[in-house]
Design an enzyme around this catalytic site. Structure first.
Site, PDB file in Angstrom:
ATOM      1  CB  THR A 187      36.667  38.962  37.052  1.00 47.01           C
ATOM      2  OG1 THR A 187      36.661  39.964  36.019  1.00 47.01           O
ATOM      3  CG2 THR A 187      36.332  37.639  36.418  1.00 47.01           C
ATOM      4  CG  ASP A 225      36.418  41.895  32.782  1.00 49.65           C
ATOM      5  OD1 ASP A 225      35.764  42.926  33.016  1.00 49.65           O
ATOM      6  OD2 ASP A 225      37.648  41.891  32.584  1.00 49.65           O
ATOM      7  CG  ASP A 277      42.321  35.237  32.380  1.00 49.71           C
ATOM      8  OD1 ASP A 277      42.060  34.056  32.190  1.00 49.71           O
ATOM      9  OD2 ASP A 277      43.170  35.893  31.740  1.00 49.71           O
ATOM     10  NE  ARG A 279      44.604  45.120  37.266  1.00 43.77           N
ATOM     11  CZ  ARG A 279      43.521  44.403  37.009  1.00 43.77           C
ATOM     12  NH1 ARG A 279      43.598  43.089  36.912  1.00 43.77           N
ATOM     13  NH2 ARG A 279      42.342  44.980  36.860  1.00 43.77           N
ATOM     14  NE  ARG A 303      42.115  43.775  31.195  1.00 40.53           N
ATOM     15  CZ  ARG A 303      42.778  43.817  32.330  1.00 40.53           C
ATOM     16  NH1 ARG A 303      43.829  44.565  32.430  1.00 40.53           N
ATOM     17  NH2 ARG A 303      42.388  43.106  33.371  1.00 40.53           N
ATOM     18  N   GLY A 353      41.617  42.753  39.669  1.00 38.18           N
ATOM     19  CA  GLY A 353      40.608  43.803  39.815  1.00 38.18           C
ATOM     20  C   GLY A 353      39.557  43.408  40.844  1.00 38.18           C
ATOM     21  CG  ASP A 368      37.275  37.526  31.448  1.00 38.87           C
ATOM     22  OD1 ASP A 368      37.196  37.218  32.653  1.00 38.87           O
ATOM     23  OD2 ASP A 368      38.175  38.278  31.009  1.00 38.87           O
TER      24      ASP A 368
HETATM   25  O1  F6P Z   1      39.336  42.752  34.774  1.00 38.43           O
HETATM   26  C1  F6P Z   1      38.453  43.646  35.330  1.00 38.43           C
HETATM   27  C2  F6P Z   1      38.642  45.028  34.754  1.00 38.43           C
HETATM   28  O2  F6P Z   1      37.713  45.873  35.385  1.00 38.43           O
HETATM   29  C3  F6P Z   1      38.523  45.136  33.226  1.00 38.43           C
HETATM   30  O3  F6P Z   1      37.201  45.148  32.767  1.00 38.43           O
HETATM   31  C4  F6P Z   1      39.262  46.419  32.974  1.00 38.43           C
HETATM   32  O4  F6P Z   1      39.760  46.477  31.673  1.00 38.43           O
HETATM   33  C5  F6P Z   1      40.375  46.340  33.967  1.00 38.43           C
HETATM   34  O5  F6P Z   1      39.931  45.532  35.025  1.00 38.43           O
HETATM   35  C6  F6P Z   1      40.818  47.677  34.483  1.00 38.43           C
HETATM   36  O6  F6P Z   1      41.913  47.489  35.297  1.00 38.43           O
HETATM   37  P1  F6P Z   1      42.515  48.574  36.277  1.00 38.43           P
HETATM   38  O7  F6P Z   1      41.662  48.618  37.476  1.00 38.43           O
HETATM   39  O8  F6P Z   1      43.875  48.055  36.587  1.00 38.43           O
HETATM   40  O9  F6P Z   1      42.484  49.882  35.566  1.00 38.43           O
END
Ligand code: F6P
Length: 322
Positions: A128, A130, A105, A74, A174, A13, A132
């Protein structure tokens, strides 16, 4: 043997400040006489050989830009044995001696796998929203995301007050509640639901009733997406209360926008530190910041450790909501 050619990519992300980190990696490497290659679209682009040399100009005018100019993705294919093998092959084809991976992560885990399969020196850089990733107090993008969500919550608070409503606001996160906790505390939330702490909907209901009877006719409840969905919480509360409820999902807006000064400085420091560690002969690490100091941990650390949330902040938020 001294380094000659490194590559850099952004993965997973996107997070505000990734560009600032990229700029720092590229310019530090060039400053020290290295060649730098940029890999587009993370691991997916690596498999497709989307690789090109970067110059100082390539990263000009991006310190203030959100997202990532290298783009990101991803990749499920990279996680397969065939995908890994192709990745190693491509890195060798381009004579890449070291790879700086800017991401979250999952991206760091990809780095661990690569470090086990080839001699390319891996250096992770936590990026990130997050926040985390263990091994660093802050990851790039967290501060900006918190401030973006806070701005939205402050605006919602105006309408919540005017219409005497309860807003359930869902923020990203998440697996962890770092954004929810920070933004809930800063935004004066009535309650904060995070994945790390089991919550009781009946207790939430009682808290809402109590505050209503104390004369508080508008409230903000912040939920981390990994703990609950705003719509479900709203539905439950609506079924059991006479209050006017609304649910709001802030979503991907939290990942966009110009990085804050904090994120730009952090990204720049980590970018410089990552290249410096490689030049000093270190490999298979992730750089970070702890207690205001630049640090690094073996990259495997992210697989064995978990980042703990400061639960005292949750207690404080509850105390502030009386
Ligand atoms: O890991 C970062 C994040 O923004 C999370 O907080 C969220 O759940 C996820 O990515 C969303 O992913 P995507 O952009 O693939 O919908």
């Amino acid at each position: 043997m001294s380094l000659k050619r490194i590559a850099v990519m952004t993965s997973g992300g996107d997070a505000p400040g990734m560009n600032a980190a990229l700029r720092a990696v590229v310019r530090t490497a060039l400053y020290h006489g290295l060649e730098v290659y940029g890999i587009h679209r993370g691991y997916a682009g690596l498999l497709r050989r989307e690789i090109e040399p970067l110059t100082s100009l390539s990263v000009g005018g991006i310190i203030n830009r959100g997202g990532t100019i290298l783009r990101t993705a991803r990749s499920e294919e990279f996680k397969t044995p065939q995908g890994m093998q192709t990745a190693v092959q491509v890195l060798n084809e381009f004579a890449i001696e070291a790879l700086v991976i800017i991401g979250g992560d999952g991206s760091m885990r990809g780095g661990v796998e690569l470090s086990r399969l080839c001699d390319v020196k891996i250096m992770g850089l936590p990026g990130t929203i997050d926040n985390d990733i263990p091994g660093t107090d802050y990851s790039i993008g967290f501060d900006t995301a918190v401030n973006t969500a806070l701005e939205a919550i402050d605006k919602v608070r105006d309408t919540a007050y005017s219409h005497e409503r309860v807003f359930v606001i869902e923020v990203m996160g998440r697996h962890k509640g770092f954004i929810a906790l920070e933004v809930g505390l800063a935004g004066g939330a009535e309650a904060i639901l995070i994945p790390e702490v089991p919550y009781d909907m009946v207790d939430l209901l009682e808290r809402l009733h109590d505050s209503y009877h104390r004369g508080k006719h508008s409230s903000i409840i912040v939920v981390a997406e990994g703990a609950a969905r705003a719509e479900d919480v709203k539905k439950f509360l609506q079924e059991h209360t006479p209050y006017h409820l609304r649910a709001l999902v802030l979503g991907h807006m939290q990942r966009g926008g110009a990085p804050t000064a904090f994120d730009r400085v952090l990204a720049t420091q980590l970018g410089v530190h990552a290249v410096q560690r490689l030049l000093d002969g270190h490999t298979n690490e992730m750089v970070g910041v702890e207690g205001g100091r630049l640090v690094s941990v073996p990259i495997e650390y992210i697989q064995t450790a978990t980042k703990t949330i400061d639960l005292r902040k949750l207690e404080i938020a509850t105390m502030m909501a009386i």
